[in-house]
Structure formats: C-alpha cells, structure tokens
Design an enzyme around this catalytic site. Structure first.
Site, PDB file in Angstrom:
ATOM      1  N   ASP A  54      13.354  91.270  47.253  1.00  0.00           N
ATOM      2  CA  ASP A  54      12.367  92.014  48.040  1.00  0.00           C
ATOM      3  C   ASP A  54      12.255  91.488  49.465  1.00  0.00           C
ATOM      4  O   ASP A  54      12.139  92.253  50.414  1.00  0.00           O
ATOM      5  CB  ASP A  54      10.979  91.917  47.399  1.00  0.00           C
ATOM      6  N   ALA A  55      12.263  90.159  49.585  1.00  0.00           N
ATOM      7  CA  ALA A  55      12.051  89.563  50.899  1.00  0.00           C
ATOM      8  C   ALA A  55      13.179  89.966  51.852  1.00  0.00           C
ATOM      9  O   ALA A  55      12.934  90.334  52.998  1.00  0.00           O
ATOM     10  CB  ALA A  55      11.993  88.047  50.781  1.00  0.00           C
ATOM     11  N   ASP A  86      12.716  93.578  52.795  1.00  0.00           N
ATOM     12  CA  ASP A  86      11.641  93.710  53.787  1.00  0.00           C
ATOM     13  C   ASP A  86      12.115  93.280  55.166  1.00  0.00           C
ATOM     14  O   ASP A  86      11.718  93.845  56.183  1.00  0.00           O
ATOM     15  CB  ASP A  86      10.427  92.863  53.387  1.00  0.00           C
ATOM     16  N   SER A 115      10.908 128.056  31.957  1.00  0.00           N
ATOM     17  CA  SER A 115      10.545 127.008  31.008  1.00  0.00           C
ATOM     18  C   SER A 115      11.495 127.113  29.819  1.00  0.00           C
ATOM     19  O   SER A 115      12.448 127.893  29.849  1.00  0.00           O
ATOM     20  CB  SER A 115       9.090 127.143  30.581  1.00  0.00           C
ATOM     21  N   LEU A 116      11.270 126.338  28.800  1.00  0.00           N
ATOM     22  CA  LEU A 116      12.186 126.316  27.661  1.00  0.00           C
ATOM     23  C   LEU A 116      11.439 126.687  26.387  1.00  0.00           C
ATOM     24  O   LEU A 116      10.248 126.415  26.254  1.00  0.00           O
ATOM     25  CB  LEU A 116      12.752 124.902  27.482  1.00  0.00           C
ATOM     26  N   GLU A 151      20.087 116.189  26.988  1.00  0.00           N
ATOM     27  CA  GLU A 151      19.393 115.351  27.977  1.00  0.00           C
ATOM     28  C   GLU A 151      18.014 115.002  27.453  1.00  0.00           C
ATOM     29  O   GLU A 151      17.478 115.705  26.600  1.00  0.00           O
ATOM     30  CB  GLU A 151      19.195 116.141  29.282  1.00  0.00           C
ATOM     31  N   LYS A 159      14.124 115.015  27.451  1.00  0.00           N
ATOM     32  CA  LYS A 159      13.113 115.921  27.999  1.00  0.00           C
ATOM     33  C   LYS A 159      12.014 115.036  28.581  1.00  0.00           C
ATOM     34  O   LYS A 159      11.168 114.502  27.868  1.00  0.00           O
ATOM     35  CB  LYS A 159      12.553 116.845  26.927  1.00  0.00           C
ATOM     36  N   ASP A 217       8.784 113.791  30.508  1.00  0.00           N
ATOM     37  CA  ASP A 217       7.446 114.377  30.494  1.00  0.00           C
ATOM     38  C   ASP A 217       6.736 114.182  31.832  1.00  0.00           C
ATOM     39  O   ASP A 217       5.929 113.274  31.992  1.00  0.00           O
ATOM     40  CB  ASP A 217       6.647 113.753  29.353  1.00  0.00           C
ATOM     41  N   GLU A 245      12.868 116.496  37.388  1.00  0.00           N
ATOM     42  CA  GLU A 245      11.531 116.136  36.902  1.00  0.00           C
ATOM     43  C   GLU A 245      10.953 114.980  37.702  1.00  0.00           C
ATOM     44  O   GLU A 245      11.580 113.926  37.833  1.00  0.00           O
ATOM     45  CB  GLU A 245      11.645 115.741  35.424  1.00  0.00           C
ATOM     46  N   TYR A 296      18.216 117.282  37.250  1.00  0.00           N
ATOM     47  CA  TYR A 296      18.962 117.842  36.122  1.00  0.00           C
ATOM     48  C   TYR A 296      19.545 119.225  36.387  1.00  0.00           C
ATOM     49  O   TYR A 296      20.001 119.893  35.475  1.00  0.00           O
ATOM     50  CB  TYR A 296      18.135 117.848  34.831  1.00  0.00           C
ATOM     51  N   LYS A 330      11.393 119.167  20.274  1.00  0.00           N
ATOM     52  CA  LYS A 330      10.257 118.289  20.555  1.00  0.00           C
ATOM     53  C   LYS A 330      10.080 117.271  19.442  1.00  0.00           C
ATOM     54  O   LYS A 330      10.065 117.633  18.264  1.00  0.00           O
ATOM     55  CB  LYS A 330       8.984 119.125  20.663  1.00  0.00           C
ATOM     56  N   CYS A 357     -24.371  90.338  23.932  1.00  0.00           N
ATOM     57  CA  CYS A 357     -22.928  90.269  24.127  1.00  0.00           C
ATOM     58  C   CYS A 357     -22.282  89.549  22.945  1.00  0.00           C
ATOM     59  O   CYS A 357     -22.699  88.440  22.604  1.00  0.00           O
ATOM     60  CB  CYS A 357     -22.633  89.530  25.438  1.00  0.00           C
ATOM     61  N   CYS A 367     -20.968  85.940  24.316  1.00  0.00           N
ATOM     62  CA  CYS A 367     -21.823  84.847  24.795  1.00  0.00           C
ATOM     63  C   CYS A 367     -23.287  84.985  24.381  1.00  0.00           C
ATOM     64  O   CYS A 367     -24.084  84.083  24.611  1.00  0.00           O
ATOM     65  CB  CYS A 367     -21.727  84.720  26.309  1.00  0.00           C
ATOM     66  N   CYS A 393     -22.365  93.241  29.801  1.00  0.00           N
ATOM     67  CA  CYS A 393     -22.970  91.933  29.572  1.00  0.00           C
ATOM     68  C   CYS A 393     -23.420  91.428  30.943  1.00  0.00           C
ATOM     69  O   CYS A 393     -22.649  91.463  31.894  1.00  0.00           O
ATOM     70  CB  CYS A 393     -21.933  90.991  28.971  1.00  0.00           C
ATOM     71  N   CYS A 448     -19.950  84.734  31.534  1.00  0.00           N
ATOM     72  CA  CYS A 448     -19.524  85.035  30.168  1.00  0.00           C
ATOM     73  C   CYS A 448     -18.043  84.665  29.998  1.00  0.00           C
ATOM     74  O   CYS A 448     -17.209  85.057  30.808  1.00  0.00           O
ATOM     75  CB  CYS A 448     -19.744  86.516  29.890  1.00  0.00           C
TER      76      CYS A 448
HETATM   77  S1  IVH Z   1      15.948 122.259  32.205  1.00  0.00           S
HETATM   78  C1  IVH Z   1      16.101 126.681  32.452  1.00  0.00           C
HETATM   79  N1  IVH Z   1      16.092 119.697  31.642  1.00  0.00           N
HETATM   80  O1  IVH Z   1      10.751 120.847  30.577  1.00  0.00           O
HETATM   81  C2  IVH Z   1      16.076 125.220  32.385  1.00  0.00           C
HETATM   82  N2  IVH Z   1      13.945 120.687  31.834  1.00  0.00           N
HETATM   83  O2  IVH Z   1       9.706 123.345  29.114  1.00  0.00           O
HETATM   84  C3  IVH Z   1      14.742 124.650  32.600  1.00  0.00           C
HETATM   85  N3  IVH Z   1      12.098 119.136  31.518  1.00  0.00           N
HETATM   86  O3  IVH Z   1       9.753 122.937  33.184  1.00  0.00           O
HETATM   87  C4  IVH Z   1      14.613 123.239  32.765  1.00  0.00           C
HETATM   88  N4  IVH Z   1      13.316 117.338  31.169  1.00  0.00           N
HETATM   89  O4  IVH Z   1       9.714 120.438  33.602  1.00  0.00           O
HETATM   90  C5  IVH Z   1      15.288 120.756  31.866  1.00  0.00           C
HETATM   91  N5  IVH Z   1      16.358 117.445  31.179  1.00  0.00           N
HETATM   92  C6  IVH Z   1      15.567 118.479  31.397  1.00  0.00           C
HETATM   93  C7  IVH Z   1      14.164 118.376  31.370  1.00  0.00           C
HETATM   94  C8  IVH Z   1      13.392 119.514  31.586  1.00  0.00           C
HETATM   95  C9  IVH Z   1      12.095 117.823  31.272  1.00  0.00           C
HETATM   96  C10 IVH Z   1      10.883 119.961  31.640  1.00  0.00           C
HETATM   97  C11 IVH Z   1      10.853 120.816  32.879  1.00  0.00           C
HETATM   98  C12 IVH Z   1      10.659 122.216  32.403  1.00  0.00           C
HETATM   99  C13 IVH Z   1      10.129 122.021  31.026  1.00  0.00           C
HETATM  100  C14 IVH Z   1      10.545 123.186  30.175  1.00  0.00           C
END
Ligand code: IVH
Length: 670
Positions: free
Chosen positions: A33-34, A37, A82-83, A113, A115, A117, A178, A230, A318, A413, A416, A431, A436
């Site tokens: 780090d140093a 920096d 979305s998926l 891949e 998923k 969060d 993500e 991704y 999931k 408490c 103590c 407390c 304490c």
């Molecule tokens: S692909 C059409 N890849 O999951 C393809 N999504 O429920 C759409 N997510 O909104 C996305 N990891 O926020 C993809 N390796 C990954 C992911 C991913 C997380 C999230 C993403 C998306 C949600 C879909």
C-alpha cells in the site's frame, strides 16, 4: 520539455493502472500500500503542477465532479433482461431438454457462471474510455450513475487501443455485469451505521443498490464496491460467436471476470459445477444466490430467443435459502462496546448452509415484540450476508407448538450488575457503567480489528485472557504488554507471542485517522474519523476543539460534535490519549482537502467586497489560510474592498500589506 513531463505523467499513470489492476481485478498485488500511495502522490503532485495535462481517465480522477443534483435517466442500448429461476435438478433438466427440442440439436455447450448477488449495471465505453454507467432500472431505461461507477477501482476508466485490439473488442463497446459489495465492506459499513445510530442495510444487495444510487460520489468511493463483467455488447448486440470467448476477451481487456466459470459440454458437467460451487459458496468474500447457465453459441441464443422478460437460452439455478427451523431454548444478553444490550436467542443447534447455528440475534425488544417471539417457540432462522444469523419469524403448527416464556430485559447489566436503562426515544437499552468489563473487551476488540489498528492475532480469545487477568485495562495498555505477559497465557507459544508483539509495533505507524477511529468515540465511524483527521491534522487539535469548531467538519452535526466533546472532557479518556502518545502512536497527519497556497497566512477582510464575505472567507480557508476579525502585527494581509474604514487605517499604521480582491485571486492562483 512539456512533452517530457507529459510522457512522465503518462508513464506514471500506466504504472498505477497496472497496480490497480493487480490489486482490484486480480486480487494479487505486486507492491504494498505504501508504495502504491507513493506513486499516487507523485502523480498528484505532477498533475497539480501541470493541471492542463489532467485527463478524465487519470487514476487521480476517480472521484471528481460535483455530486449529482438528482436522478438522470438513460436508455439502454437493448433491454436488460432478467432470468427465469429453477430450484431443483428436475426443473433444470427440463429447461435443458427444451433447449434441445427447440433447437433440434444434440451437442450443446453451456457456460456456467456464479449468480452474483448485487445489482446489474451497464458500462458504455467510447473510443476506449468509460463514458456512462447505467443501472438496470426497468430494463429499458435506467439511471445514469456514471460518477459513482467511476469510483469503483476494478472498473477501468479507459482501455488502451492495443489491448482492445488484441482482445478483439472494438473501441466503442458496452459491458454488462454485476456491481456488488463484498461481505467485509458490508459488515464494516453496517457497524459504522450502527455506531452513528443510522438504520442498517438488510443485506449486501440492498447496500449495493443504496450506494450506487447515492448522489455523492465521494461516499461511494469509501464503500469499496466491486464489479464483475459477464456480457460484452456492441450496439446492444453480442458480437462474439461464443459467450465463452466474450468472457475471455473481457478478461484479456482488463475487466474483472469471475474466475469460477466453466464451459460445460453436457448436463452432467453443468450439474457437477453447480454442486461444487455450493460447497465453495461459504468461503466466498461476497454473496451468490445460485448459478447462471447460458447456451454458449450466440447463433443458438438468437434462435432460441426470449419469452417476455427472460431469455430462453439462459436460466438461473437458485441455491436453497440458507434458513432452517429450530427452537429457542433460552436467551443471552450481550453487552456491546457502547453498552448496548442485545438479546441473542440460544437455539437448539441446527445445520444451515454448511454450518451449525446455535445462536441468532433478536436485535432489540421492539423486534421481539414485532416477531411475537417467546422462549420455547419454534422459529425460522436465516443466515444472510451478515455474520450473525437472525430470527425471521415464529413457526406455529401442530408439530411446532408455541413457547410460553416471555423475554424480559434484565434490569441489571449481565456482565457488571450496573443499571440498564433505555433512553427516551431510543430502541436500545444500555448499561450505564462506563467501566463495564464488557465494554472494555469490545472496545479493545474494535481497536485491534482489521481496518482499525490491524493487530492481527488479537482476537476474542486473547483479549478475553488479557482483560480477565487485568493485563489490559484500556487500549493504551495494549502497548505495555510484554512477551512474558503473553507467554503466561494459555495457548501462546514463543512464535505467536512474537507475532502479536510485531503486529502491535506495526500498528504504531498507522495514520492518525485509524487512531481516532480506534478510540471508539460514540458515533465516530471510519469516515467521520477520516474527516476529523483531515480537518484538525492532530489529536491535540481535535481534543481541544469546541463543539462549534467540531461542527465545522464535514458531516459532523451537533450529535457527533457533542459526543466527541464529551469523550475528551472525561479525564480517563484524556489519560488514555496520553498513554497512547507515550507509546508513540501516530498523533499527527496532514490536513487535507485544503490547498496550501495560503498556508499559515492570516487575513483580515474589510470594506465592501464584490463577493459575499462568507464565500471569500471559505476560499481563503480552503487554500489553507485563516481569517481573523481584527488587524494585528500577526496579520499577513488585509483585503480591502470599497469604503474600507478603521481596519485599513490600522493596517497602514502597523505596516501590514493591504491588497484588493484581484490580488487575493492572484494569491489563490486564479
Ligand atoms: S446474465 C439475459 N449472468 O441476475 C442475461 N446475470 O435474474 C441476463 N446476475 O439482472 C443476465 N450474476 O443482475 C447474468 N453471471 C451472471 C449473473 C447475473 C448475477 C443477476 C443480474 C440479473 C439477474 C437476473
């Protein structure tokens, strides 16, 4: 000459970019780090000398520009989808079968891949430079969060032309991926918020979304977000023949792509990957909620197309929620650093997501009331991104009869025996004993922890022994611990004792803001400590500041100011500071966010100025100068506007330089 400087600056930038890449993208730094920096300060100094050479993609320009004034919408190049989800192997197999049926093909490759969060986010690059960051929004239109995205160090601000070319990526492209908050950053952020009495984020995903949508980029920069790519697009469309190749291209161009990925040749390989990753899930530094399986070939993806909002060519598997049902057998009242008494449910041990859970937090009495929980109840317990599992609801059916015993906050408490009180308007009970032992233990643990004084090895086991034996009665005592003291403790050999001593010694070199943070002043979290260090530049100046002066510090309001003032008014705390001083900790720093053009110069303003007086005063202070109300021999300059009166006379009498506003602008370099 100018060209030489330009070259030097650009070389330095490349060096810094390389080390940012090693650290933030590869998690494999080559320098400390140093050293990093040092390179950064060198670049900053050169850029300050040659401001015309500053470019938006310089590593110094991650936090910049004004805070957003509001929300600005931006359209996506193509919908961000979305998926669909599946929760078991049969549903996943059905999806795979349909892919075969619809395409009429035998051999299909899949990319698996993690998923992640967090929240999905699109990054637009033009001519290799990051120009826009857009949240998913409703999938068609999102929010422009460019300034915040720029602060994330794993996101390149620009990618060199040659690198793009080598990776097979055009100069104008879009990355989707993500944004997430690593668990460590999430915990730290919540701890800080708790200390400041702010509401806590329920999980890292909410914390990420809250941070990304912040209006103030400098706050985002402090939160340590991370970004995994991704998807790679041009004009809203994929352009590699295989998804797998596009991930590798992103990787080659310097983007962070998760290394836990697999090109699977058949369903069995997909399933093996899913099972393998579930066991590794616990050890990841961020949260995932499943696996995404995608058809590899782009042509096949196009054939399969979409249903409503989700593609047919990809699916999310999931993992089961990390929750379990068990019974509350009793309660334990835990006393924290601020004296806060927290009810913790003692549970019949239950396995949840790979670990056995036997305790869960009930937060506070209001929460117990909301849940309607009693001792003996069967409850659902969830393990999220937080360290401590929590009780989410009471289960009631014929197999799970209700408990009977109510929770009662103890009057004394549990550590103590001093009174426990609830302040008007607060949820928590505390407390009231300042000495304490529970507070002491927690204070020491906080002081020694990562991100504060980093004394590795000084965890719960050691701190308990040190405080039980009276070897450490406050944080200053840490620095008086001898090798003989350590060797007298259980499970402490010569080597570990020496390691702890080395860690303690190394902590003395940590900067002022860490020491301020480590003192454990109520409401002073990591960020406030930093502002205080930057504003005052030393513990002494901080210690002697009045509430009024404290309130001049960024983000310090009356409540924090009062808490700091009260802390230093306490004799014990002042003695503590002296103890730390005697041990040689870092008590001074550099005042920051202030220029140095007018360092240590005192000004007096008089007469009618063309700009509001407050504004001129602030300009002087921002440049390191001071503004005083009366002229004396110590005054360096009197800034005189029109109709200046007695102060001007006094200045002339004492021979103090009298200047106009234009001259002041000159001194400020404007
Ligand atoms: S692909 C059409 N890849 O999951 C393809 N999504 O429920 C759409 N997510 O909104 C996305 N990891 O926020 C993809 N390796 C990954 C992911 C991913 C997380 C999230 C993403 C998306 C949600 C879909």
């Amino acid at each position: 000459m100018a060209k030489d400087i330009e070259k030097k600056i650009e070389a330095l930038r490349d060096q810094i970019r390389h080390h940012e890449y090693r650290y933030f993208v590869l998690d494999d730094p080559e320098i400390g780090d140093a050293e990093f920096d040092r390179l950064m300060s060198q670049l900053k100094a050169l850029e300050a000398e040659h401001p015309t050479l500053i470019t938006p993609d310089s590593p110094t320009q991650r936090v910049g520009g004004k805070p957003r004034e509001g929300i600005v919408k931006a359209a996506h190049s193509s919908p961000m989808l979305s998926l669909d989800n599946t929760y078991n192997v049969d549903d996943l197999r059905n999806w795979e079968r349909r892919v075969h049926e619809l395409s009429g093909r035998e051999d299909i490759d899949y990319v698996c891949e993690l998923k992640l969060d967090g929240m999905s986010l699109a990054l637009h690059y033009e001519d290799g430079r990051l120009v826009r960051g857009i949240t998913r929004g409703d999938g068609t239109i999102g929010e422009d969060v460019t300034l915040n995205v720029r602060t994330v160090r794993s996101i390149p601000l620009s990618v060199p032309k040659e690198k793009l070319k080598k990776a097979g990526i055009p100069a104008n492209f879009e990355v989707r991926g993500e944004m997430l908050m690593p668990l460590a950053a999430f915990r730290k952020m919540n701890e800080d918020r708790e200390e400041k009495g702010l509401s806590l984020f329920a999980n890292p995903r909410n914390a990420t979304a809250g941070t990304v949508r912040q209006l103030e980029p400098s706050i985002v920069a402090q939160r340590r977000l991370d970004y995994f790519s991704y998807m790679l697009l041009q004009n809203g469309r994929t352009f590699f023949d295989r998804h797998w190749d596009s991930l590798n291209a992103l990787d080659a161009a310097g983007f962070k792509v998760n290394s836990s990925r697999k090109l699977a040749k058949n369903f069995e390989q997909v399933w093996t990957f899913i099972e393998q990753q579930e066991t590794k899930r616990e050890k990841l530094p961020y949260e995932i909620d499943g696996i995404v399986v995608k058809v590899d070939r782009t042509a096949l993806q196009d054939e399969l197309g979409y249903t409503g909002k989700a593609p047919r060519w990809a699916i999310a598997y999931k993992y089961a929620a990390r929750a379990g049902i068990t019974q509350i057998e009793g309660v334990l009242w835990q006393v924290g650093r601020t004296g806060k008494v927290t009810p913790v449910a003692m549970l019949k041990p239950v396995p949840i997501g790979g670990t056995t859970v036997s305790r869960a937090t009930l937060h506070n009495m209001d929460e117990i009331e909301r849940l309607g929980a009693k001792i003996g109840d069967w409850v659902e317990v969830e393990r999220g991104g937080d360290v401590i599992p929590k009780v989410t609801r009471v289960v009631e059916d014929k197999d799970h009869p209700r408990g009977h015993k109510l929770f009662h906050m103890p009057e004394k408490c549990p550590v103590c025996g001093t009174r426990v009180v609830r302040t008007e308007g607060e949820v928590d009970y505390r407390c009231v004993n300042a000495n304490c032992p529970a507070k002491l233990r927690e204070t020491i643990l906080h002081f020694a922890s990562r991100g504060v004084m980093n004394i590795d090895g000084m965890g719960e086991a050691l701190v308990n022994q040190l405080s039980d034996r009276g070897l450490v009665k406050n944080v200053a005592d840490i620095y008086k611990v001898t090798k003989a003291d350590l060797l007298s403790l259980e499970r402490m050999g010569d080597k570990s004792a020496q390691n702890v001593l080395d860690e303690i010694e190394a902590s003395k070199r940590l900067p002022l803001e860490r020491v301020i943070y480590g003192l454990g002043i109520r409401f002073v979290g990591e960020r406030t400590a930093q502002f205080l260090a930057e504003h005052f530049g030393s513990i002494d100046a901080l210690m002697h500041a009045s509430e009024e002066q404290l309130q001049q510090v960024k983000e310090v309001g009356p409540r924090i100011a009062q808490s700091i003032e009260e802390f230093f008014r306490e004799k014990k705390n002042r003695e503590l500071v002296e103890g730390l001083r005697a041990s040689g900790l870092t008590f001074t720093g550099t005042k920051k966010e202030r220029g140095t053009q007018l360092a240590d110069k005192t000004f007096v303003l008089t007469g009618t100025l063309t700009r509001p007086r407050d504004q001129v005063k602030k300009m002087i202070e921002d440049a390191g100068g001071r503004v005083s109300g009366s002229v004396s021999k110590k005054t360096d300059y009197v800034v005189a506007g029109s109709d200046a009166g007695s102060k001007l006379d006094k200045a002339k009498e004492l021979g103090v330089s009298v200047i106009g506003e234009k001259d002041l602008d000159g001194l400020l370099g404007g």
